[in-house]
Write a protein that holds these residues in place. Sequence first.
Motif, short mmCIF file in Angstrom:
data_model
loop_
_atom_site.label_atom_id
_atom_site.label_comp_id
_atom_site.label_asym_id
_atom_site.label_seq_id
_atom_site.Cartn_x
_atom_site.Cartn_y
_atom_site.Cartn_z
N ARG A 26 0.83 -1.21 0.00
CA ARG A 26 0.00 0.00 0.00
C ARG A 26 0.86 1.25 0.00
NH1 ARG A 26 -2.86 -3.33 3.62
NH2 ARG A 26 -4.95 -3.87 2.87
N SER A 28 3.76 1.60 -1.32
CA SER A 28 4.48 1.80 -2.57
C SER A 28 3.60 2.34 -3.67
CB SER A 28 5.07 0.46 -3.03
OG SER A 28 4.03 -0.47 -3.29
N ALA A 29 2.26 2.35 -3.49
CA ALA A 29 1.38 2.87 -4.53
C ALA A 29 1.54 4.37 -4.65
CB ALA A 29 -0.09 2.52 -4.20
N SER A 30 1.26 4.89 -5.85
CA SER A 30 1.41 6.31 -6.10
C SER A 30 0.38 7.09 -5.32
CB SER A 30 1.23 6.59 -7.60
OG SER A 30 1.21 7.96 -7.84
N ARG A 34 -4.24 7.15 -6.64
CA ARG A 34 -4.54 5.89 -5.98
C ARG A 34 -5.87 5.36 -6.47
NH1 ARG A 34 -2.83 2.72 -2.20
NH2 ARG A 34 -4.22 1.66 -0.74
N ASN A 116 -2.95 -5.14 -4.21
CA ASN A 116 -2.22 -3.92 -3.88
C ASN A 116 -0.97 -3.77 -4.74
OD1 ASN A 116 -3.16 -2.26 -1.38
ND2 ASN A 116 -3.61 -4.37 -0.85
N HIS A 117 -0.27 -4.87 -4.96
CA HIS A 117 0.95 -4.79 -5.78
C HIS A 117 0.61 -4.48 -7.23
CE1 HIS A 117 5.14 -5.32 -6.68
NE2 HIS A 117 4.89 -6.30 -7.55
N SER A 120 -0.08 -0.87 -7.48
CA SER A 120 1.14 -0.05 -7.42
C SER A 120 1.93 -0.12 -8.72
CB SER A 120 2.02 -0.51 -6.25
OG SER A 120 2.52 -1.82 -6.49
#
Length: 336
Positions: A26, A28-30, A34, A116-117, A120
């Motif tokens: 989470r 590492s997401a922009s 989002r 989540n990955h 991201s």
Amino acid sequence: MPGAVVRPASGPAPLASPRNFGKKARASASPGRRLLLPRMEGSEELESCLLTQPWASVRFGESSFLAKVCFRDTGYILLISDLSSVWYESADAEAVGQRSKELNKRLTVHVSSFLNHLCSLMCPLLAGQPGATTAFSCHCSPSGLRLHVKSELSGLPFYWDFHCCPAPLDMVSRHLVRPLIQMNLALQCQVQELISLLLQKDAEIEDYRESGAILSRDRLRTEPFREEAFQQNFMAETLPRICSAGEGQAFASALQQLYTAVTQQELKQARKRHCSEDDVDSSASAEKKHTHSPAASQEDETTSSSERTSPASSPAQKPRLPAAKAKPKKAKGLFS
């Protein structure tokens, strides 16, 4: 949504190891773009969420595409187009877990961590800044489009395939055709308002000149606005330059904001229509019930009345036979 949600028979993937991987994914997401949302209650709500996501221009090799995607904790939906065809995939958590076990046998993470990955990885791509360690490639076929993703996860290779099938016409109309028509109408109204404002400014400047005002800097002098000349110049010079820019510049940031605003209004209107239909159905049902009740009571009253007046309708009452006429008696005289 029709026929694209894959639901394999096996259960979801095992829990994440290590446990804090979901938090790292989470983080590492922009933050500026989002797309992962907290909860999903059905594919229709997921598609409604996708509707307000703007299209973004992406490139895979030498090919340009428009794409939009929405992730939630229990699934995702992807829509992608090369402006000749439109493809989509909608996958729930069960399908994500099954595919992740097939493509990443060495990884044992929870389905939400995979989502989540993936989020991201897709966010930087749609923002025009794909990660340095992430590679995308796509393959088109008559049956659909496959988007392959290669990256890393916790130091191990990570692979993912989006299996997209042709999008139905109603989805294409809802996400592309109708919003573009509404955007065109909105931009036309905006142009007319700007033209009106320019003409008012010209009238104000002319009034200043007639009052004796003098421009202090001559380089700021402008000619009065002529709408017809402006339109001719736009068609002859500006329009060819726009068309030669290519399909990859279809949705600039300003148009993305306009697209989001238009689709949000579309959702509001859809909700209003849905509420109005529910109100009409409720009123019709109540009216039908109201008109049915007196008729039934009247019918019951009529039946009860007929039972009271008709002697044959009561089983306990015996039918009455007509009375026999009495025979006249002979008169008895004195001498008989």
